[in-house]
Design a protein around this motif. Structure first.
Motif, PDB file in Angstrom:
ATOM      1  N   ALA A 154      46.067  19.601  31.874  1.00  0.00           N
ATOM      2  CA  ALA A 154      46.530  19.541  33.261  1.00  0.00           C
ATOM      3  C   ALA A 154      45.449  18.957  34.166  1.00  0.00           C
ATOM      4  O   ALA A 154      45.736  18.146  35.054  1.00  0.00           O
ATOM      5  CB  ALA A 154      46.939  20.928  33.747  1.00  0.00           C
ATOM      6  N   GLY A 155      44.198  19.347  33.954  1.00  0.00           N
ATOM      7  CA  GLY A 155      43.103  18.786  34.733  1.00  0.00           C
ATOM      8  C   GLY A 155      42.930  17.302  34.483  1.00  0.00           C
ATOM      9  O   GLY A 155      42.673  16.527  35.408  1.00  0.00           O
ATOM     10  N   ALA A 209      40.199  39.607  30.759  1.00  0.00           N
ATOM     11  CA  ALA A 209      41.141  39.434  29.656  1.00  0.00           C
ATOM     12  C   ALA A 209      40.698  38.261  28.783  1.00  0.00           C
ATOM     13  O   ALA A 209      40.112  37.291  29.250  1.00  0.00           O
ATOM     14  CB  ALA A 209      42.536  39.172  30.209  1.00  0.00           C
ATOM     15  N   LEU A 210      40.991  38.366  27.495  1.00  0.00           N
ATOM     16  CA  LEU A 210      40.658  37.283  26.582  1.00  0.00           C
ATOM     17  C   LEU A 210      41.567  36.089  26.847  1.00  0.00           C
ATOM     18  O   LEU A 210      42.779  36.232  26.976  1.00  0.00           O
ATOM     19  CB  LEU A 210      40.809  37.758  25.133  1.00  0.00           C
ATOM     20  CG  LEU A 210      39.850  38.854  24.691  1.00  0.00           C
ATOM     21  CD1 LEU A 210      40.199  39.312  23.290  1.00  0.00           C
ATOM     22  CD2 LEU A 210      38.422  38.337  24.739  1.00  0.00           C
ATOM     23  N   LYS A 211      40.950  34.934  26.920  1.00  0.00           N
ATOM     24  CA  LYS A 211      41.717  33.738  27.206  1.00  0.00           C
ATOM     25  C   LYS A 211      42.153  33.101  25.886  1.00  0.00           C
ATOM     26  O   LYS A 211      41.359  32.918  24.982  1.00  0.00           O
ATOM     27  CB  LYS A 211      40.890  32.766  28.025  1.00  0.00           C
ATOM     28  CG  LYS A 211      40.605  33.279  29.413  1.00  0.00           C
ATOM     29  CD  LYS A 211      39.853  32.240  30.213  1.00  0.00           C
ATOM     30  CE  LYS A 211      39.613  32.740  31.605  1.00  0.00           C
ATOM     31  NZ  LYS A 211      38.461  33.579  31.721  1.00  0.00           N
ATOM     32  N   ASN A 212      43.398  32.775  25.833  1.00  0.00           N
ATOM     33  CA  ASN A 212      43.952  32.141  24.651  1.00  0.00           C
ATOM     34  C   ASN A 212      43.451  30.698  24.580  1.00  0.00           C
ATOM     35  O   ASN A 212      43.330  30.021  25.585  1.00  0.00           O
ATOM     36  CB  ASN A 212      45.486  32.196  24.750  1.00  0.00           C
ATOM     37  CG  ASN A 212      46.153  31.822  23.461  1.00  0.00           C
ATOM     38  OD1 ASN A 212      45.500  31.393  22.511  1.00  0.00           O
ATOM     39  ND2 ASN A 212      47.452  31.995  23.429  1.00  0.00           N
ATOM     40  N   LYS A 213      43.187  30.205  23.350  1.00  0.00           N
ATOM     41  CA  LYS A 213      42.731  28.818  23.174  1.00  0.00           C
ATOM     42  C   LYS A 213      43.788  27.831  23.646  1.00  0.00           C
ATOM     43  O   LYS A 213      43.477  26.798  24.211  1.00  0.00           O
ATOM     44  CB  LYS A 213      42.382  28.549  21.704  1.00  0.00           C
ATOM     45  CG  LYS A 213      41.118  29.192  21.268  1.00  0.00           C
ATOM     46  CD  LYS A 213      39.943  28.450  21.844  1.00  0.00           C
ATOM     47  CE  LYS A 213      38.670  29.071  21.305  1.00  0.00           C
ATOM     48  NZ  LYS A 213      37.516  28.591  21.993  1.00  0.00           N
ATOM     49  N   GLN A 255      43.562  27.387  27.335  1.00  0.00           N
ATOM     50  CA  GLN A 255      42.445  26.524  27.713  1.00  0.00           C
ATOM     51  C   GLN A 255      42.774  25.060  27.467  1.00  0.00           C
ATOM     52  O   GLN A 255      42.436  24.192  28.270  1.00  0.00           O
ATOM     53  CB  GLN A 255      41.197  26.921  26.929  1.00  0.00           C
ATOM     54  CG  GLN A 255      40.639  28.266  27.347  1.00  0.00           C
ATOM     55  CD  GLN A 255      39.448  28.682  26.513  1.00  0.00           C
ATOM     56  OE1 GLN A 255      39.146  28.075  25.480  1.00  0.00           O
ATOM     57  NE2 GLN A 255      38.759  29.728  26.944  1.00  0.00           N
ATOM     58  N   ILE A 256      43.459  24.768  26.365  1.00  0.00           N
ATOM     59  CA  ILE A 256      43.842  23.387  26.059  1.00  0.00           C
ATOM     60  C   ILE A 256      44.838  22.870  27.094  1.00  0.00           C
ATOM     61  O   ILE A 256      44.712  21.741  27.591  1.00  0.00           O
ATOM     62  CB  ILE A 256      44.414  23.290  24.627  1.00  0.00           C
ATOM     63  CG1 ILE A 256      43.298  23.548  23.607  1.00  0.00           C
ATOM     64  CG2 ILE A 256      45.063  21.938  24.386  1.00  0.00           C
ATOM     65  CD1 ILE A 256      43.790  23.696  22.187  1.00  0.00           C
ATOM     66  N   VAL A 257      45.809  23.701  27.456  1.00  0.00           N
ATOM     67  CA  VAL A 257      46.792  23.299  28.467  1.00  0.00           C
ATOM     68  C   VAL A 257      46.104  23.074  29.819  1.00  0.00           C
ATOM     69  O   VAL A 257      46.418  22.129  30.543  1.00  0.00           O
ATOM     70  CB  VAL A 257      47.921  24.353  28.578  1.00  0.00           C
ATOM     71  CG1 VAL A 257      48.787  24.117  29.788  1.00  0.00           C
ATOM     72  CG2 VAL A 257      48.757  24.355  27.318  1.00  0.00           C
TER      73      VAL A 257
END
Length: 166
Positions: free
Chosen positions: A98-99, A85-89, A92-94
């Protein structure tokens, strides 16, 4: 530097490199293979600390059974780029935030810890030896060991009876 220190650092580099491969690999099969290499490197560390039983159990249970099962499941799922599935930008930012927060919490938790200068005595003592574990199992803990073996035997018999066709 003696041979145990060289082995320690070689195993450490292998463990950290393969653990980074687990996290950064785009192909999940490579990720599982990296985790298997990490388990072998950790088993090498156990051997250096004279804990042969932990090393053997780590290789047999984790690298031998669980990771091979993961590898088969991933290969059967046939994951590929076309099915991903395509990952939403924003996702990725969230994830990056979190990391980063987890990293800050770890740094704050480890900030005031003391670093002991004592070294682990490699290859000395007999606490982790299989012979010592066997002696303890068959002297001090013989009754619980035998009860557990009877429990496993009854579970195997039950599995055969349930799995048997009429």
């Amino acid at each position: 530097m003696n041979i145990t220190q060289v082995l320690f650092w070689v195993l450490t580099v292998i463990a950290i490199g393969s653990a980074l491969m687990v996290v950064t690999a785009r192909n999940p099969v490579y990720s599982v293979l990296g985790l298997i290499v990490t388990f072998f490197a950790i088993s090498g560390h156990y051997i250096l600390m004279n804990a042969q039983f932990l090393a053997i159990v780590n290789i047999i249970v984790y690298a031998g059974a669980i990771m091979v099962l993961f590898l088969f499941v991933i290969m059967l799922m046939n994951l590929s780029k076309s099915t991903e599935a395509l990952k939403n930008k924003w996702l990725q930012i969230v994830g990056a935030i979190a990391g980063g927060c987890l990293f800050l919490v770890l740094v704050a938790a480890l900030k005031n810890t003391e670093v002991k200068k004592d070294l682990v005595e490699m290859g000395t003592g007999n606490i982790g030896l299989v012979k010592e574990l066997g002696r303890e199992l068959f002297t001090t803990f013989v009754i619980p060991f035998e009860i557990a073996s009877i429990l496993f035997l009854s579970a195997m018999v039950g599995a055969v009876v349930i799995g048997k066709k009429e």
